[in-house]
Enzyme design. Sequence first.
Site, PDB file in Angstrom:
ATOM      1  N   GLU A   1      23.831  27.802  60.736  1.00 19.30           N
ATOM      2  CA  GLU A   1      23.684  28.952  59.842  1.00 19.30           C
ATOM      3  C   GLU A   1      24.091  28.564  58.419  1.00 19.30           C
ATOM      4  OE1 GLU A   1      22.981  32.985  58.731  1.00 19.30           O
ATOM      5  OE2 GLU A   1      22.197  31.578  60.199  1.00 19.30           O
ATOM      6  N   TYR A   2      25.176  27.803  58.337  1.00 20.04           N
ATOM      7  CA  TYR A   2      25.657  27.365  57.020  1.00 20.04           C
ATOM      8  C   TYR A   2      24.590  26.490  56.352  1.00 20.04           C
ATOM      9  CZ  TYR A   2      28.577  25.332  53.392  1.00 20.04           C
ATOM     10  OH  TYR A   2      29.079  24.939  52.177  1.00 20.04           O
ATOM     11  N   ASP A   3      24.037  25.562  57.137  1.00 20.52           N
ATOM     12  CA  ASP A   3      23.008  24.666  56.590  1.00 20.52           C
ATOM     13  C   ASP A   3      21.795  25.458  56.112  1.00 20.52           C
ATOM     14  OD1 ASP A   3      24.601  22.561  57.128  1.00 20.52           O
ATOM     15  OD2 ASP A   3      23.629  22.018  59.015  1.00 20.52           O
TER      16      ASP A   3
ATOM     17  N   SER B   1      56.012  10.296  38.872  1.00 20.01           N
ATOM     18  CA  SER B   1      56.092   9.714  40.201  1.00 20.01           C
ATOM     19  C   SER B   1      57.321  10.322  40.888  1.00 20.01           C
ATOM     20  CB  SER B   1      56.222   8.212  40.023  1.00 20.01           C
ATOM     21  OG  SER B   1      56.187   7.613  41.262  1.00 20.01           O
ATOM     22  N   LEU B   2      57.728   9.773  42.003  1.00 20.50           N
ATOM     23  CA  LEU B   2      58.912  10.304  42.690  1.00 20.50           C
ATOM     24  C   LEU B   2      59.880   9.172  42.973  1.00 20.50           C
ATOM     25  CD1 LEU B   2      57.275  12.586  45.417  1.00 20.50           C
ATOM     26  CD2 LEU B   2      58.691  13.356  43.521  1.00 20.50           C
TER      27      LEU B   2
ATOM     28  N   GLU C   1      57.949  18.888  52.270  1.00 22.19           N
ATOM     29  CA  GLU C   1      56.491  18.800  52.460  1.00 22.19           C
ATOM     30  C   GLU C   1      56.093  17.408  52.918  1.00 22.19           C
ATOM     31  OE1 GLU C   1      54.928  19.372  48.551  1.00 22.19           O
ATOM     32  OE2 GLU C   1      56.476  20.837  48.083  1.00 22.19           O
TER      33      GLU C   1
ATOM     34  N   LYS D   1      54.512  13.951  52.724  1.00 20.08           N
ATOM     35  CA  LYS D   1      54.074  13.133  51.601  1.00 20.08           C
ATOM     36  C   LYS D   1      52.789  12.442  52.016  1.00 20.08           C
ATOM     37  CE  LYS D   1      55.689   9.615  48.376  1.00 20.08           C
ATOM     38  NZ  LYS D   1      54.425   8.901  48.341  1.00 20.08           N
TER      39      LYS D   1
ATOM     40  N   ASP E   1      49.533  10.192  51.963  1.00 20.48           N
ATOM     41  CA  ASP E   1      49.253   8.870  51.430  1.00 20.48           C
ATOM     42  C   ASP E   1      47.817   8.831  50.924  1.00 20.48           C
ATOM     43  OD1 ASP E   1      49.742   6.313  50.765  1.00 20.48           O
ATOM     44  OD2 ASP E   1      49.650   5.512  52.793  1.00 20.48           O
TER      45      ASP E   1
ATOM     46  N   ARG F   1      45.827   9.901  38.045  1.00 20.52           N
ATOM     47  CA  ARG F   1      47.110   9.879  37.369  1.00 20.52           C
ATOM     48  C   ARG F   1      47.143   8.845  36.240  1.00 20.52           C
ATOM     49  NH1 ARG F   1      52.900   8.868  37.700  1.00 20.52           N
ATOM     50  NH2 ARG F   1      52.740   6.726  38.328  1.00 20.52           N
TER      51      ARG F   1
ATOM     52  N   GLU G   1      46.900  15.671  46.095  1.00 21.34           N
ATOM     53  CA  GLU G   1      46.585  14.351  46.628  1.00 21.34           C
ATOM     54  C   GLU G   1      45.208  14.416  47.286  1.00 21.34           C
ATOM     55  OE1 GLU G   1      49.089  12.369  45.963  1.00 21.34           O
ATOM     56  OE2 GLU G   1      48.886  10.619  47.249  1.00 21.34           O
TER      57      GLU G   1
ATOM     58  N   TYR H   1      49.828  20.248  45.748  1.00 22.85           N
ATOM     59  CA  TYR H   1      51.263  20.383  45.972  1.00 22.85           C
ATOM     60  C   TYR H   1      52.037  20.839  44.737  1.00 22.85           C
ATOM     61  CZ  TYR H   1      50.958  15.587  44.259  1.00 22.85           C
ATOM     62  OH  TYR H   1      50.668  14.472  43.524  1.00 22.85           O
TER      63      TYR H   1
ATOM     64  N   LYS I   1      61.865  19.195  47.504  1.00 20.54           N
ATOM     65  CA  LYS I   1      61.891  19.717  46.130  1.00 20.54           C
ATOM     66  C   LYS I   1      62.838  20.907  46.037  1.00 20.54           C
ATOM     67  CE  LYS I   1      57.018  18.612  45.558  1.00 20.54           C
ATOM     68  NZ  LYS I   1      55.650  19.135  45.617  1.00 20.54           N
TER      69      LYS I   1
ATOM     70  N   LYS J   1      61.204   8.577  52.496  1.00 21.03           N
ATOM     71  CA  LYS J   1      60.150   7.788  53.141  1.00 21.03           C
ATOM     72  C   LYS J   1      60.475   7.564  54.622  1.00 21.03           C
ATOM     73  CE  LYS J   1      57.215   5.909  50.861  1.00 21.03           C
ATOM     74  NZ  LYS J   1      57.177   4.995  49.715  1.00 21.03           N
TER      75      LYS J   1
ATOM     76  N   CYS K   1      50.641 -31.492  48.728  1.00 23.00           N
ATOM     77  CA  CYS K   1      49.979 -30.248  48.336  1.00 23.00           C
ATOM     78  C   CYS K   1      48.668 -30.129  49.125  1.00 23.00           C
ATOM     79  CB  CYS K   1      49.689 -30.262  46.839  1.00 23.00           C
ATOM     80  SG  CYS K   1      48.672 -28.870  46.326  1.00 23.00           S
TER      81      CYS K   1
ATOM     82  N   CYS L   1      45.778 -30.545  46.098  1.00 24.15           N
ATOM     83  CA  CYS L   1      45.604 -31.758  45.283  1.00 24.15           C
ATOM     84  C   CYS L   1      46.243 -32.988  45.925  1.00 24.15           C
ATOM     85  CB  CYS L   1      46.160 -31.537  43.885  1.00 24.15           C
ATOM     86  SG  CYS L   1      47.962 -31.514  43.840  1.00 24.15           S
TER      87      CYS L   1
ATOM     88  N   CYS M   1      54.531 -27.968  44.197  1.00 24.08           N
ATOM     89  CA  CYS M   1      53.594 -29.012  43.809  1.00 24.08           C
ATOM     90  C   CYS M   1      53.812 -29.182  42.311  1.00 24.08           C
ATOM     91  CB  CYS M   1      52.166 -28.551  44.099  1.00 24.08           C
ATOM     92  SG  CYS M   1      50.915 -29.488  43.203  1.00 24.08           S
TER      93      CYS M   1
ATOM     94  N   CYS N   1      46.879 -29.550  39.203  1.00 21.33           N
ATOM     95  CA  CYS N   1      46.441 -29.142  40.542  1.00 21.33           C
ATOM     96  C   CYS N   1      45.440 -27.984  40.415  1.00 21.33           C
ATOM     97  CB  CYS N   1      47.657 -28.693  41.366  1.00 21.33           C
ATOM     98  SG  CYS N   1      47.208 -27.905  42.911  1.00 21.33           S
TER      99      CYS N   1
HETATM  100  S1  IVH Z   1      55.254  15.976  44.091  1.00 17.74           S
HETATM  101  C1  IVH Z   1      56.521  15.698  39.861  1.00 17.74           C
HETATM  102  N1  IVH Z   1      54.470  16.406  46.565  1.00 17.74           N
HETATM  103  O1  IVH Z   1      53.524  10.896  46.029  1.00 17.74           O
HETATM  104  C2  IVH Z   1      56.334  15.594  41.327  1.00 17.74           C
HETATM  105  N2  IVH Z   1      53.905  14.351  45.556  1.00 17.74           N
HETATM  106  O2  IVH Z   1      55.358   8.762  45.272  1.00 17.74           O
HETATM  107  C3  IVH Z   1      55.273  14.694  41.680  1.00 17.74           C
HETATM  108  N3  IVH Z   1      52.544  12.858  46.944  1.00 17.74           N
HETATM  109  O3  IVH Z   1      52.412  10.589  42.722  1.00 17.74           O
HETATM  110  C4  IVH Z   1      54.791  14.673  43.022  1.00 17.74           C
HETATM  111  N4  IVH Z   1      52.420  14.180  48.692  1.00 17.74           N
HETATM  112  O4  IVH Z   1      50.743  11.408  44.447  1.00 17.74           O
HETATM  113  C5  IVH Z   1      54.484  15.558  45.538  1.00 17.74           C
HETATM  114  N5  IVH Z   1      53.803  16.916  48.712  1.00 17.74           N
HETATM  115  C6  IVH Z   1      53.815  16.077  47.699  1.00 17.74           C
HETATM  116  C7  IVH Z   1      53.163  14.819  47.753  1.00 17.74           C
HETATM  117  C8  IVH Z   1      53.240  13.973  46.651  1.00 17.74           C
HETATM  118  C9  IVH Z   1      52.062  13.021  48.172  1.00 17.74           C
HETATM  119  C10 IVH Z   1      52.361  11.659  46.101  1.00 17.74           C
HETATM  120  C11 IVH Z   1      52.004  11.952  44.673  1.00 17.74           C
HETATM  121  C12 IVH Z   1      53.001  11.212  43.828  1.00 17.74           C
HETATM  122  C13 IVH Z   1      53.522  10.201  44.805  1.00 17.74           C
HETATM  123  C14 IVH Z   1      54.906   9.746  44.418  1.00 17.74           C
END
Ligand code: IVH
Length: 668
Positions: free
Chosen positions: A36-38, A83-84, A115, A117, A119, A138, A174, A226, A290, A314, A408, A411, A426, A431
């Site tokens: 239906e969507y299609d 970044s974090l 939350e 994180k 990747d 970024r 992300e 996020y 946070k 992490k 080496c 060489c 070496c 080389c």
């Molecule tokens: S907050 C100012 N929340 O992790 C706060 N980052 O290692 C900035 N990431 O560059 C990020 N999940 O790309 C936030 N729930 C989340 C995230 C998140 C993934 C990434 C983000 C950031 C990197 C830092």
Amino acid sequence: MDRQQAENRFAELRKQLQYHAHRYYVLDNPEISDTEYDRLFRELLDLEAQFPELITPDSPSQRVGGEPLSAFAEAVHNLPMLSLDNVFAAEELDAFAEKVQRRLNSSAQLTWTAEPKIDGLAVELIYEHGLLIEGSTRGNGLVGENITANLRTVRNIPLCLDAAAPERLAVRGEVFLPRGDFAELNRQRTEQGQQLFANPRNAAAGSLRQLDSKITAARPLSCCIYGIADLRSVPCQNMAELFVWLEQMHLPVNPLVKICHNLAEIKAHYLRLQQLRHELDYAIDGMVVKVNEFNLQEQLGNTARAPRWAVAWKFAAAEAEAVIIGIEYQVGRTGAITPVAILEPVHIDGTVVRRATLHNQEEISRKGLMIGDTVLVRRAGDVIPEVVKPLLERRSGQEQAVVFPQQCPICEQALHRPEGEAVTRCGNLHCPAQKLQRIIWFAGKSGLDIDGLGLKNVEKLVEAGLIKDIPDLFALPKEQLAALEGWGEKSAEKLLQAIEKAKQTSLARLLAALGIRHIGKTTAELLAEHFVDLNQLLQTTPEHLLTVHGIGEQTASSLCDYFAAQENRELLARLLDLGLTIHSGLKKTAVSGQLSGLVFLFTGTLSHLTRAEAEQRVKQLGGEAVSSLSKKVTHLVAGEKAGSKLQKAAELGIRVLDEQEFLQIIGE
Ligand code: IVH
């Protein structure tokens, strides 16, 4: 159907498709069948074919991608994308929470969000009047790449928001490739003989940074929001409200966000996510914690790199068992020989690992590794996988001792290992392996950063016999370049232009680019600040070098040895002959940092910093501070009683910031 009817039907279809796409991609709860969507989608396409003038950028049809671009434009982030900082253990999280509490000068119970994180690749999406007008990566935090066309193809990113959306909204999130799709994509790539993506994050980045958005459109990317750039742009006081509001705006948010009232709740959620991670459809590498309340976030502020109100906790490194099938000896640019274990391919955390570093000869003996051993391999985040230890109980007796080469592998010169050092080298400056690595380094990001001259292309040019050493880069024959397989006039011209551009450099950049032992970027900058020019540096003595702030004995002797070698002096002379120009004025911008490439001018009275302090901060972050207005200025910071410069800046189209905005940019 007349135009008016078409317009009405078009609006209706757009609304319906948007509604169902949201149910399907965001809520995971479709109301209608795919067929239906299609059918609705088909109808929209037909209508657009008939009345092309009705197509708007937010039409669902625009998700399929547009014309390829030749390069990405820059996208400036009004507020830096930070970044974090990371923590790896519960105690480190405690320390983070304590610091937050101390900074806030409060013992009141805080609330937090915890939350997943994800990747993937960080992006910023900008909506104006509810329309998605720009999406970017970024980049260096202040300037990223404009990848709007590609982000428009990501199915769960709304192309337009609810009518209640603010006039301008910049959200951050992300973009990722679900794990199953990642595996499928790699399967297809194997079939087509293409290089495999190492992990879902690379696959997401590779898919998003495509100049042809049709390729992106064919990848099932997903996005998760996020945060927002400007806390004042939304009717919310804290993260918890923000997530509800984002959801109301139909922006995709992660269902595993948890509001926590104490550290015990945060830790419990961490354990839960750690258990859940293997069942999730997307890769996560930790949890982000946070401070919930916006006013407290503001009070805490940011460092130049990361917010003080958030931290990434992490997950422990992933480990797996693998068999060493051989050892390869790599020759680095300084001649260092690095043994690398070649493994039977093994999956670690969604990545196929085939090689793991063994660091050096001593490390092999210390761990008692043999060829044929089953070993424990560890991969932590983005770092190179490493062999932790052999599993002795798995030995069959067929394993062979590792015999470190005496010569080496490239060489064949006898290798040497200086007393007291772990690294075998070496010593042959000629080389070919070292030369290749030095050229790669010279052209690469840490060197002159020549656009389009990455590892693959350098290898190609060396293989084709077009270059043998660094200076040859500056004398590449255009016709022969163009004649290379897969090249042509245009790509040859482009590379030559990039090389021409790179010839204009700074002393610091050149020193770092030469790949001299112990001379990295920071040391090169220290040297460039001390010495007027290359000539003065060439004539210096180790004794004098030792008087330079930050230069130790090893660095001093390494540098003098380098300049003492006739080959190296000739190399420099040839580079200069071929047009290398060392600008002393570029010194400051070479300090690459958050503000690199930006030029600040301050006017009026600042209240939080003196002008000298402000200029100092700019320089520390890699920017340039100047005292007069010119076209070169990228940011004018206007304090109290700013005078005529303000108007002139406006005429020149220069971005004007107030002090507060400036402080935000530098993270204070
Ligand atoms: S907050 C100012 N929340 O992790 C706060 N980052 O290692 C900035 N990431 O560059 C990020 N999940 O790309 C936030 N729930 C989340 C995230 C998140 C993934 C990434 C983000 C950031 C990197 C830092």
